[in-house]
Write a protein that holds these residues in place. Structure first.
Motif, PDB file in Angstrom:
ATOM      1  N   LEU A  15       0.826  -1.202   0.000  1.00 24.14           N
ATOM      2  CA  LEU A  15       0.000   0.000   0.000  1.00 24.14           C
ATOM      3  C   LEU A  15       0.865   1.259   0.000  1.00 24.14           C
ATOM      4  O   LEU A  15       0.486   2.275  -0.588  1.00 24.14           O
ATOM      5  CB  LEU A  15      -0.935  -0.001   1.204  1.00 24.14           C
ATOM      6  N   SER A  16       2.012   1.203   0.648  1.00 29.00           N
ATOM      7  CA  SER A  16       2.945   2.332   0.604  1.00 29.00           C
ATOM      8  C   SER A  16       3.446   2.551  -0.824  1.00 29.00           C
ATOM      9  O   SER A  16       3.588   3.694  -1.281  1.00 29.00           O
ATOM     10  CB  SER A  16       4.135   2.082   1.539  1.00 29.00           C
ATOM     11  N   PHE A  17       3.708   1.462  -1.532  1.00 31.25           N
ATOM     12  CA  PHE A  17       4.109   1.548  -2.938  1.00 31.25           C
ATOM     13  C   PHE A  17       3.020   2.245  -3.752  1.00 31.25           C
ATOM     14  O   PHE A  17       3.305   3.144  -4.547  1.00 31.25           O
ATOM     15  CB  PHE A  17       4.375   0.141  -3.477  1.00 31.25           C
ATOM     16  N   LEU A 197      -0.400   0.692 -14.710  1.00 29.47           N
ATOM     17  CA  LEU A 197       0.532  -0.319 -14.196  1.00 29.47           C
ATOM     18  C   LEU A 197       0.416  -0.452 -12.683  1.00 29.47           C
ATOM     19  O   LEU A 197       0.864  -1.452 -12.103  1.00 29.47           O
ATOM     20  CB  LEU A 197       1.961   0.041 -14.596  1.00 29.47           C
ATOM     21  N   CYS A 198      -0.185   0.550 -12.034  1.00 30.26           N
ATOM     22  CA  CYS A 198      -0.391   0.471 -10.584  1.00 30.26           C
ATOM     23  C   CYS A 198      -1.438  -0.577 -10.228  1.00 30.26           C
ATOM     24  O   CYS A 198      -1.598  -0.926  -9.054  1.00 30.26           O
ATOM     25  CB  CYS A 198      -0.797   1.843 -10.052  1.00 30.26           C
ATOM     26  N   LEU A 199      -2.150  -1.085 -11.228  1.00 28.02           N
ATOM     27  CA  LEU A 199      -3.116  -2.161 -10.986  1.00 28.02           C
ATOM     28  C   LEU A 199      -2.415  -3.432 -10.511  1.00 28.02           C
ATOM     29  O   LEU A 199      -3.004  -4.234  -9.777  1.00 28.02           O
ATOM     30  CB  LEU A 199      -3.918  -2.458 -12.258  1.00 28.02           C
ATOM     31  N   VAL A 200      -1.166  -3.620 -10.923  1.00 30.69           N
ATOM     32  CA  VAL A 200      -0.429  -4.834 -10.525  1.00 30.69           C
ATOM     33  C   VAL A 200      -0.266  -4.907  -9.006  1.00 30.69           C
ATOM     34  O   VAL A 200      -0.674  -5.902  -8.386  1.00 30.69           O
ATOM     35  CB  VAL A 200       0.933  -4.901 -11.244  1.00 30.69           C
ATOM     36  N   PRO A 201       0.309  -3.879  -8.339  1.00 33.66           N
ATOM     37  CA  PRO A 201       0.393  -3.956  -6.875  1.00 33.66           C
ATOM     38  C   PRO A 201      -0.980  -3.931  -6.204  1.00 33.66           C
ATOM     39  O   PRO A 201      -1.143  -4.492  -5.115  1.00 33.66           O
ATOM     40  CB  PRO A 201       1.224  -2.731  -6.488  1.00 33.66           C
ATOM     41  N   PHE A 203      -3.792  -5.435  -7.271  1.00 31.29           N
ATOM     42  CA  PHE A 203      -4.317  -6.808  -7.250  1.00 31.29           C
ATOM     43  C   PHE A 203      -3.457  -7.714  -6.366  1.00 31.29           C
ATOM     44  O   PHE A 203      -3.961  -8.671  -5.766  1.00 31.29           O
ATOM     45  CB  PHE A 203      -4.407  -7.363  -8.668  1.00 31.29           C
ATOM     46  N   TYR A 204      -2.169  -7.412  -6.277  1.00 29.88           N
ATOM     47  CA  TYR A 204      -1.314  -8.151  -5.347  1.00 29.88           C
ATOM     48  C   TYR A 204      -1.786  -7.924  -3.911  1.00 29.88           C
ATOM     49  O   TYR A 204      -1.803  -8.857  -3.091  1.00 29.88           O
ATOM     50  CB  TYR A 204       0.132  -7.705  -5.517  1.00 29.88           C
ATOM     51  N   ALA A 205      -2.202  -6.686  -3.609  1.00 31.13           N
ATOM     52  CA  ALA A 205      -2.724  -6.381  -2.271  1.00 31.13           C
ATOM     53  C   ALA A 205      -4.009  -7.163  -1.997  1.00 31.13           C
ATOM     54  O   ALA A 205      -4.235  -7.623  -0.871  1.00 31.13           O
ATOM     55  CB  ALA A 205      -2.978  -4.878  -2.138  1.00 31.13           C
ATOM     56  N   VAL A 206      -4.845  -7.335  -3.024  1.00 32.21           N
ATOM     57  CA  VAL A 206      -6.073  -8.139  -2.864  1.00 32.21           C
ATOM     58  C   VAL A 206      -5.713  -9.563  -2.471  1.00 32.21           C
ATOM     59  O   VAL A 206      -6.316 -10.147  -1.562  1.00 32.21           O
ATOM     60  CB  VAL A 206      -6.901  -8.133  -4.169  1.00 32.21           C
ATOM     61  N   TRP A 207      -4.704 -10.117  -3.144  1.00 36.55           N
ATOM     62  CA  TRP A 207      -4.279 -11.489  -2.827  1.00 36.55           C
ATOM     63  C   TRP A 207      -3.729 -11.574  -1.409  1.00 36.55           C
ATOM     64  O   TRP A 207      -4.044 -12.520  -0.666  1.00 36.55           O
ATOM     65  CB  TRP A 207      -3.227 -11.950  -3.828  1.00 36.55           C
ATOM     66  N   LEU A 208      -2.925 -10.599  -1.023  1.00 33.35           N
ATOM     67  CA  LEU A 208      -2.355 -10.599   0.323  1.00 33.35           C
ATOM     68  C   LEU A 208      -3.441 -10.527   1.394  1.00 33.35           C
ATOM     69  O   LEU A 208      -3.371 -11.218   2.418  1.00 33.35           O
ATOM     70  CB  LEU A 208      -1.400  -9.417   0.482  1.00 33.35           C
ATOM     71  N   ILE A 209      -4.449  -9.699   1.167  1.00 36.17           N
ATOM     72  CA  ILE A 209      -5.543  -9.571   2.134  1.00 36.17           C
ATOM     73  C   ILE A 209      -6.311 -10.888   2.237  1.00 36.17           C
ATOM     74  O   ILE A 209      -6.695 -11.316   3.333  1.00 36.17           O
ATOM     75  CB  ILE A 209      -6.476  -8.409   1.746  1.00 36.17           C
ATOM     76  N   SER A 210      -6.519 -11.550   1.096  1.00 40.24           N
ATOM     77  CA  SER A 210      -7.208 -12.841   1.105  1.00 40.24           C
ATOM     78  C   SER A 210      -6.417 -13.866   1.909  1.00 40.24           C
ATOM     79  O   SER A 210      -6.982 -14.624   2.710  1.00 40.24           O
ATOM     80  CB  SER A 210      -7.407 -13.343  -0.329  1.00 40.24           C
TER      81      SER A 210
END
Length: 242
Positions: A15-17, A197-201, A203-210
């Protein structure tokens, strides 16, 4: 480090990124406006009011109301719904990122940043820093102060807790400014659409939260199973006694 805490630290750095990415995007693409900071916008309201530039003042007041609405919703939604606010926040980030890439370069820079003025405070109020630290994912000033203080105390006293604190705030600063650097590079090469390109981190955050939710649910299931087994053993023991 416990697996659950590992995910929460990774969420914070991701999220900081995103915060750094959208913050610098606002500066380079929208006439040096910093979409994460409402202070500059409030000062702009005062400047436009005194300068009688009422049209720009109204646009900035609109940004202020959007910012406040995001904060209000982070309080209101948990009182009325049981949904995980973190997923809602990341969903708002994703929607804002998609919108930003479609806005024309000639539109009002304040209006063009309305999605950021909504997404960033929602993220700020939703996610709390792990480990008991006080750290924002959309600003750097306090993180820099905390990093400098912790590093100084560690060098003076060799306190391991201050070393861990300096490491946390250092990683937060690194994540934030890496996101900012990537934002500038992609803006220079891809223009306004580089924000996608900020969509990549995101969606990565979505995976981490899951994954964090799954990890948090596991102990509860284990305790429930253990309790059931214990009850069964007690029941069998009572039958034997009878």
């Amino acid at each position: 480090m416990h697996t659950e805490m590992k995910y929460r630290f990774l969420i914070h750095y991701t999220l900081s990124f995103i915060g750094g990415y959208l913050g610098l995007y606002a500066i380079v693409s929208r006439a040096d406006l910093f979409g994460n900071a409402q202070t500059a916008n409030l000062l702009g309201v005062v400047r436009d009011l005194i300068g009688r530039n009422f049209s720009d003042m109204l646009l900035r007041v609109g940004a202020l109301l959007i910012y406040m609405a995001a904060v209000i919703l982070t309080v209101w939604i948990p009182e009325h719904f049981s949904a995980d606010l973190r997923f809602i926040s990341i969903g708002i980030d994703i929607f804002a990122i998609l919108l930003l890439g479609f806005f024309p370069s000639g539109m009002s820079p304040v209006v063009a940043l309305y999605p950021v003025f909504f997404a960033m405070p929602f993220q700020w109020c939703t996610f709390k820093a792990p480990g008991g630290y006080n750290s924002s994912t959309i600003f750097s000033t306090n993180n820099l102060r905390q990093f400098t203080t912790a590093l100084t105390q560690f060098l003076m006293k060799k306190d391991s807790s201050q070393r861990d604190k300096a490491k946390f705030y250092g990683m937060t600063l690194l994540s934030f400014h890496t996101g900012a650097a990537m934002s500038l590079i992609l803006y220079m090469t891809c223009g306004l659409s580089g924000v996608w390109l900020c969509l990549v981190p995101a969606f990565y955050a979505v995976w981490l939260i899951s994954e964090d939710r799954n990890t948090a649910d596991t102990p509860a299931v284990t305790r429930s199973t253990a309790s059931a087994c214990s009850s069964f053993r007690n029941l069998s023991y009572k039958k034997k006694e009878a």
